[in-house]
Design an enzyme around this catalytic site. Structure first.
Site, short mmCIF file in Angstrom:
data_model
loop_
_atom_site.label_atom_id
_atom_site.label_comp_id
_atom_site.label_asym_id
_atom_site.label_seq_id
_atom_site.Cartn_x
_atom_site.Cartn_y
_atom_site.Cartn_z
N HIS A 93 -84.75 -5.31 -64.86
CA HIS A 93 -84.22 -4.00 -65.14
C HIS A 93 -84.82 -2.81 -65.73
O HIS A 93 -83.86 -1.58 -66.74
CB HIS A 93 -83.45 -4.80 -66.23
CG HIS A 93 -81.92 -5.64 -65.34
ND1 HIS A 93 -82.24 -6.94 -65.71
CD2 HIS A 93 -82.23 -6.17 -64.30
CE1 HIS A 93 -82.08 -7.67 -64.77
NE2 HIS A 93 -81.65 -6.70 -64.26
N TYR B 293 -89.13 -11.63 -71.16
CA TYR B 293 -88.49 -10.66 -69.71
C TYR B 293 -89.24 -9.78 -69.91
O TYR B 293 -88.96 -9.54 -71.22
CB TYR B 293 -87.03 -10.82 -70.67
CG TYR B 293 -85.79 -9.82 -69.62
CD1 TYR B 293 -85.67 -9.56 -68.60
CD2 TYR B 293 -84.62 -9.73 -71.02
CE1 TYR B 293 -85.06 -9.33 -67.81
CE2 TYR B 293 -83.96 -8.91 -70.13
CZ TYR B 293 -83.27 -8.37 -68.85
OH TYR B 293 -82.79 -8.05 -68.40
N CYS C 185 -74.47 -10.21 -68.30
CA CYS C 185 -74.46 -9.80 -69.84
C CYS C 185 -72.57 -9.85 -69.31
O CYS C 185 -71.88 -10.51 -68.44
CB CYS C 185 -74.11 -8.60 -69.60
SG CYS C 185 -75.87 -8.26 -70.45
N ASP D 276 -79.92 -4.20 -58.80
CA ASP D 276 -80.09 -6.10 -59.22
C ASP D 276 -79.06 -6.58 -59.09
O ASP D 276 -78.50 -7.14 -58.07
CB ASP D 276 -80.72 -6.08 -60.27
CG ASP D 276 -80.95 -7.87 -60.58
OD1 ASP D 276 -81.04 -8.66 -59.53
OD2 ASP D 276 -80.80 -8.47 -61.63
#
Ligand code: ADP
Ligand code: SF4
Length: 692
Positions: A177, A174, A35, A270
């Site tokens: 997370h 995906y 991001c 992460d």
């Protein structure tokens, strides 16, 4: 700016081409999705930032998460969007910028499930089973029925087709997370369905299998299909574990995707800061099993900045591709530097997560180590290039903290003759001092990268132990003077909460962070009054309690180190301090001091209570060390007589802030000396809608 040497042959393995499904990566340097606070709102900034990394040698460059549909939007956060074909032109900017340098462009398609409160679209969020969204919005996600599942697959397939049309080489599915519908389906705690999509793990993985298959069928001949999967949530048996279900998931899907991109979850694990995961390759213990269950290439991350650690990952069969987000932010040219034998020029990430804070605050990404990050388009800054000097004038930089070092380095890169004077015995200013605090040793990299280069440059002279005063500076008569004299912590308790001194401070031994960093050691029971809210209060609590003292941390905020929420550290800091035995008192201030009695006031009610302590440590605000600047600046005639044409104050001496802002303003000042204008591009941002 720098010389090229031969590449060390032991790193050749990093430059081998790797086939990923129908496409081939030119080397093993893979920028995983990250991001950046630019997303759909700033596509030109985004494309320029990604393009620079491709220029710097990364073999694959991926987007951040890109929403496939308005039922999955997390505004006000600014991620990518590929809702329909009207988004394609913006994405083409990125793919073109990346492919211009023979790198592959990857896109991380996402549906955020109950992680998306859909504040803008106002569509009801969706989940495998009914559940409130994971923010505190008063919104529930409804259970997806079979029509929703059909639509979801259709959206994903269409987004993949649109991604191919936009020019992407790698298209992601995906499940990571804990932020995506596919991961929510996989996790038993969120999936209470009794149909074919719930119950057994095979059923919970069904939707992922279908989506990967759909995407492969739609675009698999032209694009590689990557699967991003969080193998461990670090929450034991209540979540996905690398020793348990994750192995079954990889077994079930082993050969289906063209690339496995594996990591740990949630995001704070992460992208753990160096404060909590100091060692490069910290995810290996979780992700290393994956390669044994698939023949497809595997990419993973671990804040890799050293080529030896990278080679070791590959040789030991842990990873095939070296994944990086933050190391590619701190040094977009990391692969080229390894290729050219310039290892000591790598600008190593310090693991501070200032980059993450940009995304969390919905503003363009910034980086402590790389001041050009986020400025590639709007300021046209390049991390490895800078305009040559405009004259043969020489420059004096006073103060060798982060700001002075960065200014000196970039001025020297421009070709100026630079003299750097530092009053202390050591270079690095606050970066050096703070690097001696618990778990902050990586902050020394801010100094080391710059000092290493500066000491090799013929046009730079560095003087330690050289405090300069007004007379000395006037006497030297350098045409350009930059004052980077830093800041100091206030002693009077003023800050955000109090704008006048706390009464009674002279009745108790009181300290500032500077005192502790300079070696003072309060003994007994210390109250830390933290009205700073970044890392310093918490770190000092850790230092004192580790030294055997009793510590109470008082803050007017509701949480300890509240700003660290943006760096993904807040919960970890609070947990660590509780576990260490620091007493935490939130929503209170230190309102009065009398001998060893400290009065605390509740920020809501004003109710007071008194506690006995031996010392008070004030972590409230900083004062710029700008006296020297004001002395010099107040007498323009003297400056003129001395031949001083420009006088600037930079970094914390101008305005105390983060390490990142000190470096940034040092960089800016160097670019602006006889060159760019300070305010160029500041308000010349992108206008959403111009790209269509
Ligand atoms: P910044 O973050 O803005 O770089 P720092 O506080 O980290 O600021 O660094 C400022 C540096 O300037 C410190 O190393 C300090 O010793 C040095 N310094 C301050 N005043 C003078 C001075 N008058 N002459 C030389 N060096 C100075
Ligand atoms: Fe690394 Fe900090 Fe830069 Fe992020 S901001 S890339 S963590 S140095």
């Amino acid at each position: 700016m720098s010389s090229s040497n031969a590449r060390n042959s032991r790193y050749n393995i990093l430059f081998e081409p790797i086939k990923i499904g129908p496409v081939t990566m030119k080397n093993r340097f893979y920028q995983v999705p990250h991001c950046n606070g630019m997303g759909y709102a700033r596509p030109q900034s985004l494309a320029a930032m990604r393009g620079i990394k491709a220029e710097g040698g990364w073999g694959a460059i991926c987007t951040e998460e890109v929403e496939i549909h308005p039922s999955s939007e997390i505004s006000p956060s600014i991620e990518g969007r590929l809702w329909d074909k009207s988004d394609i032109p913006a994405h083409r900017l990125m793919t073109a910028a990346v492919q211009e340098h023979d790198a592959l462009a990857g896109i991380e398609l996402v549906h955020n499930g109950f992680h998306a409160p859909n504040r803008t679209s106002r569509l009801p969020p969706m989940a495998p089973s009914p559940i409130p969204v994971d923010s505190y919005d008063p919104v529930h996600a409804r259970a997806m029925d079979l029509t929703d599942i059909k639509n979801f697959r259709k959206w994903h397939r269409q987004a993949a087709l649109n991604a191919r049309e936009a020019g992407y080489d790698i298209v992601y599915v995906y499940a990571g997370h804990c932020m995506t519908t596919l991961m929510h389906f996989m996790l038993e705690r969120f999936n209470h369905r009794s149909d074919n999509y719930g119950g057994s793990l095979k059923n919970r993985v069904r939707l992922t299998r279908e989506v990967i298959s759909d995407v492969k069928e739609a675009i698999g001949d032209d694009c590689a299909v990557a699967f991003r999967f969080a193998v461990d949530e670090l929450m034991g048996k209540d979540g996905m574990t690398s020793e348990g279900e994750a192995q079954e998931v990889v077994g079930l899907l082993a050969e289906l995707p063209d690339l496995w991109d594996v990591n740990i979850s949630g995001w704070s694990h992460d992208s753990s800061t160096a404060r909590f995961e100091p060692i490069e390759g910290y995810q290996e213990k979780y992700t290393s099993f994956v390669k044994s269950l698939t023949s497809k290439p595997v990419v993973g991350v671990g804040r890799f900045t050293s080529p030896d650690a990278m080679v070791s990952q590959i040789k030991r069969g842990v990873l095939d591709l070296i994944g990086a987000a933050r190391p590619s932010i701190a040094d977009p040219f990391l692969p080229n530097k390894i290729a050219q034998g310039r290892i000591d020029e790598i600008r190593e990430c310090i693991g501070c997560n200032i980059c993450v804070s940009g995304d969390n605050l919905s503003v363009p990404i910034r980086c402590t180590q790389n001041p050009t990050m986020g400025e590639e388009w709007r300021r046209k800054w390049h991390p490895e290039k800078i305009a040559p000097k405009a004259s043969d004038s020489s420059v004096l930089v006073v103060g060798a903290g982060p700001s002075g070092l960065e200014a000196a380095l970039q001025l020297a890169n421009r070709g100026y003759q630079v003299t750097l004077a530092e009053s202390g015995k050591e270079l690095g200013g606050r970066a050096t001092k703070e690097s001696h605090l618990p778990s902050l040793s990586s902050y020394a990299r801010v100094r080391d990268y710059r000092v290493n280069l500066l000491t090799q440059m013929a046009n730079v002279e560095i003087y330690k132990d050289s405090p300069l005063d007004e007379d000395a500076i006037l006497e030297f008569g350098f045409p350009h003077v930059l004052l980077a004299t830093g800041s100091h912590w206030r002693r009077d308790g003023t800050g955000r909460y109090y704008q006048k001194a706390i009464p009674g401070l002279s009745t108790i031994p009181s300290f500032t962070p500077d005192d502790i960093m300079n070696g003072k050691n309060p003994t007994g029971h210390t109250i830390i009054f933290d009205d700073d809210h970044y890392y310093m209060g918490g770190v000092l609590a850790e230092k004192l309690i580790n030294g055997g003292q009793k510590v109470t941390l008082v803050t007017p905020a509701a949480k300890i180190s509240a700003w660290c929420e943006y760096t993904l550290e807040q919960e970890k800091i609070q947990a660590k301090l509780i576990n260490l035995g620091v007493e935490l008192i939130t929503n209170h201030t230190v309102s009065n001091v009398a001998a060893n009695q400290i009065e605390l006031s509740c920020t809501y009610t004003g109710h007071t209570k008194t506690i006995q302590v031996d010392n008070l440590l004030l972590v409230t605000a900083r004062h710029a060390n700008d006296t020297l600047y004001h002395q010099l600046q107040s007498n323009p005639d003297k400056l003129e007589q001395a031949g001083i044409k420009t006088l600037e104050v930079i970094g914390d001496a101008y305005s105390p802030g983060s390490l990142a802002s000190a470096v940034y303003y040092g960089h800016l000042a160097a670019r602006c000396l006889e060159g760019e204008s300070w305010d160029t591009a500041l308000f010349d941002g992108e206008r959403p809608g111009l790209i269509s």
